[in-house]
Design a protein around this motif. Structure first.
Motif, PDB file in Angstrom:
ATOM      1  N   LEU A  53      -5.262  21.460 -20.493  1.00  0.00           N
ATOM      2  CA  LEU A  53      -4.090  20.879 -21.227  1.00  0.00           C
ATOM      3  C   LEU A  53      -2.898  20.702 -20.243  1.00  0.00           C
ATOM      4  O   LEU A  53      -2.306  21.852 -20.134  1.00  0.00           O
ATOM      5  CB  LEU A  53      -4.127  21.158 -22.625  1.00  0.00           C
ATOM      6  N   ASP A  54      -2.388  19.735 -19.832  1.00  0.00           N
ATOM      7  CA  ASP A  54      -1.284  19.463 -18.941  1.00  0.00           C
ATOM      8  C   ASP A  54      -0.113  19.643 -20.002  1.00  0.00           C
ATOM      9  O   ASP A  54      -0.171  19.152 -21.283  1.00  0.00           O
ATOM     10  CB  ASP A  54      -1.133  18.172 -18.278  1.00  0.00           C
ATOM     11  N   ILE A  55       1.202  20.258 -19.676  1.00  0.00           N
ATOM     12  CA  ILE A  55       2.017  20.459 -20.603  1.00  0.00           C
ATOM     13  C   ILE A  55       3.034  19.154 -20.770  1.00  0.00           C
ATOM     14  O   ILE A  55       3.433  18.474 -21.676  1.00  0.00           O
ATOM     15  CB  ILE A  55       3.018  21.683 -20.152  1.00  0.00           C
ATOM     16  N   TRP A  56       3.365  18.500 -19.632  1.00  0.00           N
ATOM     17  CA  TRP A  56       4.411  17.597 -19.329  1.00  0.00           C
ATOM     18  C   TRP A  56       3.495  16.167 -19.426  1.00  0.00           C
ATOM     19  O   TRP A  56       2.991  15.941 -18.441  1.00  0.00           O
ATOM     20  CB  TRP A  56       5.282  17.674 -18.327  1.00  0.00           C
ATOM     21  N   GLY A  62       1.946  18.916 -24.016  1.00  0.00           N
ATOM     22  CA  GLY A  62       1.028  19.625 -24.265  1.00  0.00           C
ATOM     23  C   GLY A  62       1.060  20.771 -25.362  1.00  0.00           C
ATOM     24  O   GLY A  62       0.365  21.140 -26.059  1.00  0.00           O
ATOM     25  N   ILE A  63       2.403  21.502 -25.574  1.00  0.00           N
ATOM     26  CA  ILE A  63       2.755  22.320 -26.553  1.00  0.00           C
ATOM     27  C   ILE A  63       2.597  21.843 -27.938  1.00  0.00           C
ATOM     28  O   ILE A  63       1.816  22.372 -28.585  1.00  0.00           O
ATOM     29  CB  ILE A  63       4.258  22.985 -26.145  1.00  0.00           C
ATOM     30  N   SER A  64       3.069  20.446 -27.915  1.00  0.00           N
ATOM     31  CA  SER A  64       3.063  19.817 -29.271  1.00  0.00           C
ATOM     32  C   SER A  64       1.708  19.671 -29.818  1.00  0.00           C
ATOM     33  O   SER A  64       1.042  19.969 -30.891  1.00  0.00           O
ATOM     34  CB  SER A  64       3.943  18.620 -29.307  1.00  0.00           C
ATOM     35  N   LEU A  65       0.706  19.157 -28.941  1.00  0.00           N
ATOM     36  CA  LEU A  65      -0.607  19.170 -29.090  1.00  0.00           C
ATOM     37  C   LEU A  65      -1.300  20.293 -29.456  1.00  0.00           C
ATOM     38  O   LEU A  65      -2.081  20.452 -30.295  1.00  0.00           O
ATOM     39  CB  LEU A  65      -1.432  18.360 -27.801  1.00  0.00           C
ATOM     40  N   PRO A  78     -11.486  27.582 -26.374  1.00  0.00           N
ATOM     41  CA  PRO A  78     -10.209  28.113 -25.637  1.00  0.00           C
ATOM     42  C   PRO A  78      -9.611  26.727 -25.093  1.00  0.00           C
ATOM     43  O   PRO A  78     -10.070  25.667 -24.342  1.00  0.00           O
ATOM     44  CB  PRO A  78     -11.152  28.622 -24.528  1.00  0.00           C
ATOM     45  N   VAL A  79      -7.979  27.016 -24.748  1.00  0.00           N
ATOM     46  CA  VAL A  79      -7.331  26.090 -24.037  1.00  0.00           C
ATOM     47  C   VAL A  79      -6.502  26.688 -23.067  1.00  0.00           C
ATOM     48  O   VAL A  79      -5.949  27.708 -22.981  1.00  0.00           O
ATOM     49  CB  VAL A  79      -6.329  25.427 -25.119  1.00  0.00           C
ATOM     50  N   ILE A  80      -6.610  26.072 -21.835  1.00  0.00           N
ATOM     51  CA  ILE A  80      -5.875  26.588 -20.690  1.00  0.00           C
ATOM     52  C   ILE A  80      -5.007  25.625 -20.462  1.00  0.00           C
ATOM     53  O   ILE A  80      -5.082  24.272 -20.142  1.00  0.00           O
ATOM     54  CB  ILE A  80      -6.809  26.663 -19.521  1.00  0.00           C
ATOM     55  N   MET A  81      -3.483  26.022 -20.201  1.00  0.00           N
ATOM     56  CA  MET A  81      -2.416  25.106 -20.247  1.00  0.00           C
ATOM     57  C   MET A  81      -2.066  25.059 -18.652  1.00  0.00           C
ATOM     58  O   MET A  81      -2.363  26.019 -17.641  1.00  0.00           O
ATOM     59  CB  MET A  81      -1.229  25.570 -20.842  1.00  0.00           C
ATOM     60  N   MET A  82      -1.806  23.977 -18.088  1.00  0.00           N
ATOM     61  CA  MET A  82      -1.275  23.581 -16.766  1.00  0.00           C
ATOM     62  C   MET A  82       0.135  22.789 -16.924  1.00  0.00           C
ATOM     63  O   MET A  82       0.557  22.053 -17.482  1.00  0.00           O
ATOM     64  CB  MET A  82      -2.411  22.652 -16.314  1.00  0.00           C
ATOM     65  N   SER A  83       0.818  23.247 -15.698  1.00  0.00           N
ATOM     66  CA  SER A  83       2.137  22.814 -15.557  1.00  0.00           C
ATOM     67  C   SER A  83       2.690  23.017 -14.316  1.00  0.00           C
ATOM     68  O   SER A  83       2.621  24.183 -13.499  1.00  0.00           O
ATOM     69  CB  SER A  83       3.010  23.329 -16.677  1.00  0.00           C
ATOM     70  N   GLU A  89       9.545  31.080 -21.097  1.00  0.00           N
ATOM     71  CA  GLU A  89       9.345  30.543 -22.401  1.00  0.00           C
ATOM     72  C   GLU A  89       8.325  29.845 -22.623  1.00  0.00           C
ATOM     73  O   GLU A  89       7.583  30.059 -23.857  1.00  0.00           O
ATOM     74  CB  GLU A  89      10.792  29.965 -22.933  1.00  0.00           C
ATOM     75  N   THR A  90       8.117  28.736 -22.039  1.00  0.00           N
ATOM     76  CA  THR A  90       6.855  27.817 -22.170  1.00  0.00           C
ATOM     77  C   THR A  90       5.482  28.572 -22.371  1.00  0.00           C
ATOM     78  O   THR A  90       4.764  28.414 -23.016  1.00  0.00           O
ATOM     79  CB  THR A  90       6.880  26.865 -21.083  1.00  0.00           C
ATOM     80  N   ALA A  91       5.429  29.507 -21.326  1.00  0.00           N
ATOM     81  CA  ALA A  91       3.803  30.453 -21.151  1.00  0.00           C
ATOM     82  C   ALA A  91       3.931  31.174 -22.487  1.00  0.00           C
ATOM     83  O   ALA A  91       2.749  31.375 -23.068  1.00  0.00           O
ATOM     84  CB  ALA A  91       4.174  31.191 -20.048  1.00  0.00           C
ATOM     85  N   VAL A  92       5.017  31.781 -22.766  1.00  0.00           N
ATOM     86  CA  VAL A  92       4.806  32.822 -23.915  1.00  0.00           C
ATOM     87  C   VAL A  92       4.557  31.942 -25.323  1.00  0.00           C
ATOM     88  O   VAL A  92       3.772  32.293 -26.108  1.00  0.00           O
ATOM     89  CB  VAL A  92       6.467  33.390 -24.447  1.00  0.00           C
ATOM     90  N   GLU A  93       5.319  30.693 -25.395  1.00  0.00           N
ATOM     91  CA  GLU A  93       5.000  29.978 -26.798  1.00  0.00           C
ATOM     92  C   GLU A  93       3.527  29.354 -26.600  1.00  0.00           C
ATOM     93  O   GLU A  93       2.940  29.435 -27.668  1.00  0.00           O
ATOM     94  CB  GLU A  93       5.857  28.549 -26.479  1.00  0.00           C
TER      95      GLU A  93
END
Length: 455
Positions: A53-56, A62-65, A78-83, A89-93
């Protein structure tokens, strides 16, 4: 069997295409979405095994999703974030909301593949641990060297190579679920999910929700069929399913698709069904308690697990297995069963089957003392044995002891049985036993049998 299903959500076409190509080369099935709305639509169509999941993104970040999905009934996978513009702060959230990991762009394809592999493995281990905590420990395969158990294991190995549905019958506690898990472990689906749905535990009228899931206002609950996609779904005590749910399940099996409760679009499903029951489904069909067409769907390959009393030569091996298990996993003291105790247990009727044997081993290891479990201790743990009429003598008394002791045990077991049979009526007991009442009273006292306790 379907491949592992991965959803890639990113608004950049080149990145979507590159990730899809790399993952498909590794054997994964990949679906792409260019924004949040497309991602939601993809989740409605099918539950993925992992999401990248891309963030922007322009419509919804992506954070809202991630937050939206985690607030439903937990993240579906499992969800892997990409940015490319991530901050601490974004990674912690993202981690707080349940994301497995956070990858920075430009992506290292080697790191991407390694992270995907680790996320899928971690998810598999977590599901296995949840399963172990929810139920009693299970043996890796049905134990026993008897002809019946060897034949059963060979049948399972042959059946596992084919993708047919299976109906497993047998008494409670005989090891039906163990056999189902062994079948899954021997099949090509072994790396996919094994989902256990207890039909008898479903609230009446709620079977469709549990089997097919639901969707409302963009929120999705995945039912057992989707959770087991590509793997095996165990329907435990399938005979307890109500007729309406049976019809819905039959429709899903016939068409390979179903509608979630509240849904409007069909969901494709590919899963192996293993049904378990203690009842005679053919009798239930005749009594119109079970649909005949569903019975023939499920009964492609029938397997019957014998009761423990039907392969009692396996009792010593089972005793040794559970002693080793509890000593290793629960740190209980190691104790061996004496020859007399083993012989006695070989002839015990085991109404609770292997589950009763496991519980007995755990009980004597917790409560007993000394290196050896004796026959007297076993009898005390099980309650005084009551011989069945016309049962052979060796069924109640071990031959591995002096004649006098064996005779006393037989007399005690015989008189215990007569007490139960005649509700402690000494006159009736004396008549059937062919003894004078006075002599019978003396014999009962000498054996330590109290009549007043039975009234």
């Amino acid at each position: 069997m379907s491949a592992t299903h991965i959803l890639v959500v990113d608004d950049e076409p080149d990145i979507r295409a590159l990730i899809q190509e790399i993952l498909e080369d590794e054997g994964y099935a990949v679906v792409v979405a260019e924004n949040g709305e497309a991602a939601r639509h993809s989740l409605r169509e099918r539950r993925p095994d992992l999401i990248l999941l891309d963030i922007w993104m322009p419509d919804r970040d992506g954070i809202s999703l991630l937050k939206e999905w985690s607030e439903d009934s937990g993240l579906p996978c499992p969800v892997i974030m990409m940015s490319g513009h991530g901050t601490v702060e974004t990674a912690v959230e993202a981690t707080r909301l349940g994301a497995y990991d956070f990858l920075e762009k430009p992506l290292s394809m080697a790191k991407l593949l390694l992270t995907v592999e680790r996320a899928l493995e971690a998810d598999k281990l977590q599901r296995e641990n949840v399963g172990l905590k929810r139920r009693a420990p299970l043996v890796p395969e049905p134990i026993g060297r008897s002809a019946a158990m060897q034949r059963l294991r060979e049948q399972v190995k042959r059946i596992a190579q084919h993708d047919t549905w299976v109906l497993i019958t047998g008494e409670p506690g005989s090891g039906r679920e163990t056999l189902a898990r062994y079948l899954h472990s021997q099949s090509a689906r072994r790396e996919r999910q094994f989902v256990d749905l207890s039909v008898s535990g479903i609230t009446r009228g709620n079977a469709a929700y549990e089997l097919f899931g639901s969707e409302a206002d963009g929120h999705i609950h995945y039912g057992a069929l989707e959770q087991a996609a590509g793997g095996t779904l165990l329907l435990d005590e399938v005979a307890d399913m109500d007729l309406e749910a049976q019809g819905q399940l039959l429709g899903a099996l016939d068409t390979g698709s179903f509608l979630r409760v509240g849904g409007s679009e069909p969901v494709r499903v590919e899963v192996r069904i293993v049904a378990v029951t203690q009842r005679n489904l053919e009798e239930d069909v005749r009594a119109e308690r079970f649909r005949e067409d569903l019975f023939y769907h499920l009964n492609v390959v029938p397997l019957h697990v014998p009761a423990l009393r039907e392969h009692n030569e396996d009792v010593p091996e089972l005793l040794n297995y559970y002693v080793d298990y509890f000593a290793t996993h629960e740190k209980l003291p190691y104790r061996r069963f004496s020859v007399g105790a083993q012989n006695f247990l070989r002839h015990y009727p085991w109404p609770g089957n292997v589950r009763e044997l496991k519980n007995l081993v755990q009980r004597v290891l917790i409560l007993g003392a000394g290196d050896e479990v004796t026959q007297n201790e076993v009898e005390g743990a099980l309650g005084t044995p009551v011989p069945v009429p016309n049962q052979p003598l060796e069924g109640a008394v071990s031959f591995d002891q002096p004649l006098r002791h064996a005779r006393e045990l037989f007399e005690k077991a015989y008189l215990e049985y007569q007490l139960e049979k005649h509700a402690a009526n000494v006159s009736k007991m004396a008549k059937e036993a062919g003894m004078e009442r006075t002599h019978l009273y003396r014999k009962l006292r000498s054996l330590g049998i109290e009549i007043k306790e039975r009234r």
